[in-house]
Design an enzyme around this catalytic site. Structure first.
Site, PDB file in Angstrom:
ATOM      1  N   GLN A   1      -3.654  46.228  92.496  1.00 45.31           N
ATOM      2  CA  GLN A   1      -4.913  46.390  91.788  1.00 45.31           C
ATOM      3  C   GLN A   1      -5.114  45.232  90.808  1.00 45.31           C
ATOM      4  OE1 GLN A   1      -7.139  48.545  92.484  1.00 45.31           O
ATOM      5  NE2 GLN A   1      -6.213  50.435  93.239  1.00 45.31           N
TER       6      GLN A   1
ATOM      7  N   CYS B   1     -23.462  31.533  88.831  1.00 45.12           N
ATOM      8  CA  CYS B   1     -22.653  32.567  89.490  1.00 45.12           C
ATOM      9  C   CYS B   1     -23.296  33.915  89.244  1.00 45.12           C
ATOM     10  CB  CYS B   1     -21.226  32.553  88.944  1.00 45.12           C
ATOM     11  SG  CYS B   1     -20.178  33.867  89.642  1.00 45.12           S
TER      12      CYS B   1
ATOM     13  N   ASN C   1      -4.676  56.565  99.760  1.00 45.34           N
ATOM     14  CA  ASN C   1      -5.322  55.498  98.987  1.00 45.34           C
ATOM     15  C   ASN C   1      -5.812  54.439  99.965  1.00 45.34           C
ATOM     16  OD1 ASN C   1      -6.179  53.826  96.926  1.00 45.34           O
ATOM     17  ND2 ASN C   1      -4.132  53.061  96.442  1.00 45.34           N
TER      18      ASN C   1
ATOM     19  N   CYS D   1     -11.805  53.718  96.599  1.00 46.52           N
ATOM     20  CA  CYS D   1     -12.571  52.622  96.013  1.00 46.52           C
ATOM     21  C   CYS D   1     -14.001  52.612  96.528  1.00 46.52           C
ATOM     22  CB  CYS D   1     -11.893  51.278  96.292  1.00 46.52           C
ATOM     23  SG  CYS D   1     -11.732  50.877  98.046  1.00 46.52           S
TER      24      CYS D   1
ATOM     25  N   CYS E   1     -20.975  38.911  89.450  1.00 45.61           N
ATOM     26  CA  CYS E   1     -20.955  40.130  88.635  1.00 45.61           C
ATOM     27  C   CYS E   1     -22.366  40.680  88.546  1.00 45.61           C
ATOM     28  CB  CYS E   1     -20.393  39.832  87.251  1.00 45.61           C
ATOM     29  SG  CYS E   1     -18.663  39.352  87.247  1.00 45.61           S
TER      30      CYS E   1
END
Length: 374
Positions: free
Chosen positions: A211, A11, A306, A333, A14
Site C-alpha cells: 500500500q 498535472c 483483498n 479498493c 489528482c
C-alpha cells in the site's frame, strides 16, 4: 493541499485537488455508503484518514527529456515530459532523492525513452521509501544494455544516498503503457526493503505490492486484526495476501493462518517475515486464490479477501456463498465491485464497514467490510 503543478495545468492526476480535504473524505464515505445501502443493519465506523500531503511511500516517475536534462514525472498529451520532482504527495525526504537520481541519469548516460519515436532506454524510475527511511530504487529499461553503466556508477549513488538499501533493473522491452516488465536484475546484496508496520516487519521485494500510504495501511491492518480477534477463528485464509499484511497481523496462538498469492516474490517475502517472527502457525503458498479455495478439501472459519479492483469475481463469491465459512473480511479498493460481490453472497451479511482513505486528492479509496453468515 496546494499544488502549483495543478494550478498551472501541468498535472491533473489528482482529480480532487483544490477541494477541502474534509469535503473529499465526506464524499468518499457517502459514496461507499450509497453503494452498500441495500444491506440493512450495516454499521459504518468513522472514516480513517492520515495526512493529506506527503503521504506516499512510492514515487513512480516517467523519465523523459534528454540525458543532460531528464524530466522525472509524467508525460503530457503530446508525449513530452513534465517534471514533478516537487510533487507534494511525497514526503520532503523522498522528494530530495529525485534530483539525485536525475543527476545519476546524466552521469550514467541513461537515455530517456522517447515514446513517440520508440527510442531510448530508461522508461521509469520507481522509488520506494520504508517507514525507517530506507530506499528501494528500480530502473525500468527497454534493454539490458545500460546495466553495466548503472553498476559502474552505483557505488557513487549509494554514497550520495546512504539510505539506498535495494537497487534493481527491470526490463520492459515492449512498447506499451505499463509500468514494468517481468524480468528483474538485482544490483545490490539486499533483495527486499523492510517495511515495519505496527508490530510486524513486512518485506517488500522489487516486484512486490505494498500500500502506498503506510500510516493508513497500518490502521487498516489494526482494524482487520481486531475484527478477526472478535470472531475468534481457529483457522484463517488470507486470499490475495500480497506480502502478508493481513495474515501476519492476524497470527495468534492456536490459530492456523494460510496466505495465498500469485506472486512468487511476494510469497517469499511473506515467508521471510513469518520466519523472522517465529510464527509457526502462519504459512504462505503461491497460487490463484479462487483455484485454491475451490480445490480445498475443507473451508476455514474465516476468510480474508483483498482483491484487485475487479473484485473477487463470480466463482469465488459463489464458493464463499455455498461454503460453511462463518466470517469474511473483505478489503476493497473499489466499492462498485465490492457491492457486486456482496450481492452474490446473500448468506454472508455485512455487519461493520469502514473507509480507509489511502489516496487523498483522488476519488480512490479502501473499504473494509466484516461479514458473518446469517
Amino acid at each position: 493541499m496546494h499544488c502549483s503543478y495543478f494550478d498551472a495545468g501541468r498535472c491533473r492526476s489528482c482529480t480532487l485537488m483544490g477541494q477541502p480535504y474534509a469535503v473529499q473524505l465526506t464524499a468518499k464515505d457517502r459514496r461507499c455508503r450509497e453503494l452498500l445501502a441495500d444491506h440493512d443493519g450495516l454499521r459504518w465506523l468513522p472514516p480513517v484518514s492520515g495526512p493529506e500531503s506527503g503521504f506516499r511511500n512510492k514515487a513512480k516517475m516517467v523519465v523523459a527529456g534528454t540525458v543532460e536534462q531528464p524530466t522525472l514525472g509524467i508525460l503530457d498529451e503530446a508525449g513530452a515530459g513534465v517534471d514533478l520532482r516537487g510533487c507534494g504527495l511525497y514526503p520532503l525526504d523522498l522528494q530530495a532523492v529525485l534530483p539525485v537520481l536525475a543527476s545519476f541519469v546524466t552521469r550514467a548516460g541513461l537515455t530517456p525513452y522517447d515514446v513517440s519515436r520508440r527510442r531510448g532506454e530508461l522508461k521509469h524510475l520507481i522509488v520506494t521509501q520504508s517507514p525507517d527511511g530506507e530506499l528501494m530504487v528500480r530502473f525500468v529499461l527497454r534493454t539490458d544494455e545500460p546495466v553495466v553503466r548503472i553498476r559502474k556508477h552505483l557505488p557513487a549513488l549509494r554514497h550520495e544516498l546512504p539510505a539506498l538499501a535495494v537497487a534493481s533493473v527491470n526490463l520492459l522491452p515492449e512498447h506499451k503503457a505499463v509500468l514494468e516488465g517481468d524480468r528483474e536484475i538485482l544490483l545490490t546484496e539486499a533483495s527486499a526493503l523492510r517495511m515495519h508496520v505496527n508490530d510486524v516487519d513486512l518485506h517488500l521485494r522489487p516486484q512486490g505490492f505494498f500500500q502506498t500510504n503506510t500510516a493508513v495501511a497500518a490502521a487498516l491492518y489494526r482494524q482487520g486484526r481486531a475484527w478477526v480477534d472478535d470472531a475468534g477463528p481457529r483457522s484463517v485464509w488470507d486470499l490475495y495476501c500480497g506480502v502478508g499484511g493481513f495474515a501476519l497481523h492476524c497470527a495468534a496462538p492456536d490459530r492456523d493462518v494460510v496466505g495465498i498469492e500469485t506472486s512468487e516474490q511476494a510469497v517469499e517475502a511473506a515467508r521471510l517475515s513469518a520466519a523472522e517472527a517465529r510464527l509457526d502457525g502462519v504459512s504462505f503458498r503461491a497460487g490463484d486464490a479462487t483455484a485454491f479455495a475451490v480445490g480445498a478439501g475443507a473451508a476455514p472459519d474465516l476468510v480474508i479477501v483483498n482483491p484487485p479492483r475487479r473484485g473477487i469475481g463470480a466463482e469465488l463469491a459463489g464458493w464463499l456463498e455455498s461454503s460453511d465459512v462463518a466470517h469474511v473480511l473483505y478489503s476493497s479498493c473499489n466499492a462498485e465491485s465490492l457491492a457486486r460481490d456482496l450481492a452474490a453472497m446473500p448468506s454472508l451479511v455485512p455487519r461493520r464497514a469502514q473507509l480507509f482513505d489511502m489516496f487523498p486528492q483522488t476519488a480512490h479509496h479502501e473499504v473494509l467490510v466484516q461479514l458473518e453468515r446469517a
